[in-house]
Design a protein around this motif. Structure first.
Motif, PDB file in Angstrom:
ATOM      1  N   LYS A  99       0.813  -1.218   0.000  1.00  0.00           N
ATOM      2  CA  LYS A  99       0.000   0.000   0.000  1.00  0.00           C
ATOM      3  C   LYS A  99       0.850   1.274   0.000  1.00  0.00           C
ATOM      4  O   LYS A  99       0.400   2.315  -0.466  1.00  0.00           O
ATOM      5  N   VAL A 100       2.066   1.194   0.538  1.00  0.00           N
ATOM      6  CA  VAL A 100       2.891   2.382   0.732  1.00  0.00           C
ATOM      7  C   VAL A 100       4.329   2.079   0.322  1.00  0.00           C
ATOM      8  O   VAL A 100       4.838   0.985   0.581  1.00  0.00           O
ATOM      9  N   LEU A 123       2.346   8.437   9.599  1.00  0.00           N
ATOM     10  CA  LEU A 123       1.324   8.220   8.586  1.00  0.00           C
ATOM     11  C   LEU A 123       0.086   7.561   9.203  1.00  0.00           C
ATOM     12  O   LEU A 123      -1.055   7.962   8.930  1.00  0.00           O
ATOM     13  N   LYS A 127      -3.288   9.505   9.991  1.00  0.00           N
ATOM     14  CA  LYS A 127      -4.205   9.006   8.957  1.00  0.00           C
ATOM     15  C   LYS A 127      -4.058   9.786   7.639  1.00  0.00           C
ATOM     16  O   LYS A 127      -5.030  10.285   7.073  1.00  0.00           O
ATOM     17  N   THR A 128      -2.815   9.875   7.177  1.00  0.00           N
ATOM     18  CA  THR A 128      -2.517  10.545   5.915  1.00  0.00           C
ATOM     19  C   THR A 128      -2.090   9.524   4.869  1.00  0.00           C
ATOM     20  O   THR A 128      -1.835   8.361   5.190  1.00  0.00           O
ATOM     21  N   GLU A 129      -2.009   9.976   3.628  1.00  0.00           N
ATOM     22  CA  GLU A 129      -1.525   9.117   2.542  1.00  0.00           C
ATOM     23  C   GLU A 129      -0.077   9.412   2.177  1.00  0.00           C
ATOM     24  O   GLU A 129       0.517   8.716   1.361  1.00  0.00           O
ATOM     25  N   TRP A 146       4.761   7.181   0.288  1.00  0.00           N
ATOM     26  CA  TRP A 146       3.787   7.503  -0.754  1.00  0.00           C
ATOM     27  C   TRP A 146       2.772   6.371  -0.870  1.00  0.00           C
ATOM     28  O   TRP A 146       3.142   5.217  -0.993  1.00  0.00           O
ATOM     29  N   SER A 147       1.503   6.730  -0.862  1.00  0.00           N
ATOM     30  CA  SER A 147       0.452   5.732  -1.046  1.00  0.00           C
ATOM     31  C   SER A 147       0.370   5.338  -2.518  1.00  0.00           C
ATOM     32  O   SER A 147       0.279   6.201  -3.396  1.00  0.00           O
ATOM     33  N   SER A 149      -2.033   4.180  -3.974  1.00  0.00           N
ATOM     34  CA  SER A 149      -3.350   4.560  -4.500  1.00  0.00           C
ATOM     35  C   SER A 149      -3.361   5.935  -5.156  1.00  0.00           C
ATOM     36  O   SER A 149      -4.299   6.271  -5.879  1.00  0.00           O
ATOM     37  N   LEU A 150      -2.314   6.723  -4.928  1.00  0.00           N
ATOM     38  CA  LEU A 150      -2.255   8.066  -5.509  1.00  0.00           C
ATOM     39  C   LEU A 150      -1.583   8.107  -6.877  1.00  0.00           C
ATOM     40  O   LEU A 150      -1.425   9.185  -7.459  1.00  0.00           O
ATOM     41  N   THR A 170       2.337  17.667  -3.346  1.00  0.00           N
ATOM     42  CA  THR A 170       1.934  17.167  -2.028  1.00  0.00           C
ATOM     43  C   THR A 170       1.087  18.182  -1.268  1.00  0.00           C
ATOM     44  O   THR A 170       0.360  17.816  -0.347  1.00  0.00           O
ATOM     45  N   TYR A 173      -2.579  17.457  -0.475  1.00  0.00           N
ATOM     46  CA  TYR A 173      -2.954  16.370   0.412  1.00  0.00           C
ATOM     47  C   TYR A 173      -2.542  16.682   1.851  1.00  0.00           C
ATOM     48  O   TYR A 173      -1.676  17.523   2.088  1.00  0.00           O
TER      49      TYR A 173
END
Length: 209
Positions: A99-100, A123, A127-129, A146-147, A149-150, A170, A173
């Protein structure tokens, strides 16, 4: 034994040519008898669930390091955001469970031994991406989490919006920032010039050789 609590791979951004050093790959310069890249790998390998190297040009020049070498996945977009996107694309294809991803500059020989654990902790807590490292009142946007998903949003920013600066992207976000002390040395020191190499020789002694 890995110190990280999650499966977080790392990408080492070898980036562009070292024009201020007369050309060539900055991470291949030697400090205290070891290349900068050797030092970066040694520092991050225990913290990450595998490492990859982002570099353009002939990947064979890095063969001795035994890492997968990935080029930018978007053509003609030099800079670290393109390398980060390449790493997110590679991870999505090869490590769909991840995921990261951690990114780090491949010319920072003294990275913290708790880099991944502290960034990941922030993170999760905030609760950040995205999470980024900082020291001495300055953020280091190339060094962070870095997520995956981005990645499509990042691709759009690069290709359609022509965004090159990491902090410009960034800023869209919520971003967790983790600060490290700079004594006995700044762990995010990077070697950009020949004078920096001389300074790195001195700092290497403070960092344990």
């Amino acid at each position: 034994m890995k110190s990280v609590t999650s499966n977080i791979p790392g990408v080492l951004l070898a980036g562009g040519l070292a024009r201020r050093m007369g050309g060539g790959d900055k991470p291949m310069r030697a400090i205290g008898g070891r290349t900068i890249l050797d030092r970066v790998i040694a520092r991050l390998a225990p913290q990450c669930d595998g490492l990859i190297l982002n570099a353009n040009g002939d990947p064979a020049r890095f063969a001795a390091f035994g890492l997968p070498v990935i080029a930018d996945s978007v053509a003609d977009f030099p800079g670290p955001l393109a390398g980060i996107l390449a790493a997110l694309d590679w991870t999505a294809s090869n490590r769909p469970d991840v995921k990261v991803v951690l990114s780090a500059a491949a010319d920072c020989p003294f990275l913290p031994r708790d880099l991944v654990s502290r960034l990941h902790g922030a993170l999760e807590a905030e609760k950040t991406e995205l999470a980024v490292a900082a020291s001495n009142g300055q953020s280091h946007p190339v060094i962070g989490l870095w997520s995956v998903s981005l990645r499509e949003e990042l691709r759009h920013a690069l290709v359609v919006e022509d965004i090159r600066k990491i902090d410009r992207w960034t800023a869209r976000y919520r971003l967790a920032t983790v600060t490290w002390p700079v004594t006995p040395l700044d762990p995010f020191f990077n070697a950009n010039t020949m004078d920096d190499i001389a300074e790195a020789e001195r700092l290497a002694a403070l960092d344990g050789g």
